[in-house]
Structures are given as C-alpha cells and as structure tokens.
Design a protein around this motif. Structure first.
Motif, mmCIF file in Angstrom:
data_model
loop_
_atom_site.group_PDB
_atom_site.id
_atom_site.type_symbol
_atom_site.label_atom_id
_atom_site.label_comp_id
_atom_site.label_asym_id
_atom_site.label_seq_id
_atom_site.Cartn_x
_atom_site.Cartn_y
_atom_site.Cartn_z
ATOM 1 N N THR A 1 15.067 18.107 -7.288
ATOM 2 C CA THR A 1 14.961 19.555 -7.251
ATOM 3 C C THR A 1 16.254 20.166 -7.765
ATOM 4 O OG1 THR A 1 15.756 19.657 -4.973
ATOM 5 C CG2 THR A 1 13.374 19.489 -5.286
ATOM 6 N N GLY A 2 16.173 21.410 -8.160
ATOM 7 C CA GLY A 2 17.354 22.090 -8.684
ATOM 8 C C GLY A 2 17.631 23.352 -7.885
ATOM 9 N N GLY A 3 18.380 24.223 -8.470
ATOM 10 C CA GLY A 3 18.742 25.472 -7.806
ATOM 11 C C GLY A 3 20.069 25.336 -7.090
ATOM 12 N N PHE A 4 20.674 26.462 -6.765
ATOM 13 C CA PHE A 4 21.991 26.479 -6.131
ATOM 14 C C PHE A 4 21.974 25.739 -4.796
ATOM 15 C CE2 PHE A 4 25.349 28.551 -3.593
ATOM 16 C CZ PHE A 4 26.433 28.212 -4.389
ATOM 17 N N PHE A 5 20.951 25.980 -4.002
ATOM 18 C CA PHE A 5 20.819 25.313 -2.705
ATOM 19 C C PHE A 5 19.802 24.180 -2.742
ATOM 20 C CE2 PHE A 5 22.371 29.532 -1.406
ATOM 21 C CZ PHE A 5 23.504 29.138 -0.721
ATOM 22 N N GLY A 6 19.294 23.846 -3.920
ATOM 23 C CA GLY A 6 18.262 22.822 -4.028
ATOM 24 C C GLY A 6 16.906 23.390 -3.655
ATOM 25 N N GLY A 7 15.911 22.553 -3.710
ATOM 26 C CA GLY A 7 14.584 22.963 -3.275
ATOM 27 C C GLY A 7 13.703 23.569 -4.339
ATOM 28 N N LYS A 8 14.206 23.774 -5.548
ATOM 29 C CA LYS A 8 13.374 24.331 -6.611
ATOM 30 C C LYS A 8 12.864 23.200 -7.498
ATOM 31 C CE LYS A 8 15.331 28.898 -6.835
ATOM 32 N NZ LYS A 8 14.279 29.867 -6.815
#
Length: 64
Positions: A13-20
């Motif tokens: 996953t990606g995104g600043f906080f993860g989870g995307k």
C-alpha cells in the motif's frame, strides 16, 4: 482425486500513512491471474499502525 496449486501475491500500500491500494493495479493483476486459470480464494491485509494496512495479500488456487 483433484490436485490444486496455490499462489500468494502481496500488494504494497502507499500513501503518507499507508493503507492506500492502487485498485487499478490490483484489478489488473487479478484479471491476468484469472485468465491463467487462477481463482481468488482469500484476501486480507496486514496491519501497520493505527488501523492502516501495510500490505494486501491474496491467495489464489487452480487445478494442477
């Protein structure tokens, strides 16, 4: 007796906080595997922190 083979694919996953999850990449891979005879039997995420997902793991099977 039927025989099966299994495959596990992990999506990060990606995104600043993860989870995307990149759903386009996810669906494209599942469709590609389906064309090769693989069937999705399980899908789950691994926790990072505060409920965010680190990875999404899929388990597929097909007849040998």
């Amino acid at each position: 007796m039927e025989k099966w083979e299994y495959r596990t694919i992990k999506f990060q996953t990606g995104g600043f906080f993860g989870g995307k999850l990149d759903t386009n990449e996810f669906e494209a891979m599942l469709n590609k595997m389906g064309e090769q005879g693989w069937e999705l039997i399980s899908c789950f995420d691994t926790s990072q922190s505060q409920g965010a997902s680190r990875d999404v793991v899929t388990v597929l099977k097909r007849r040998k």
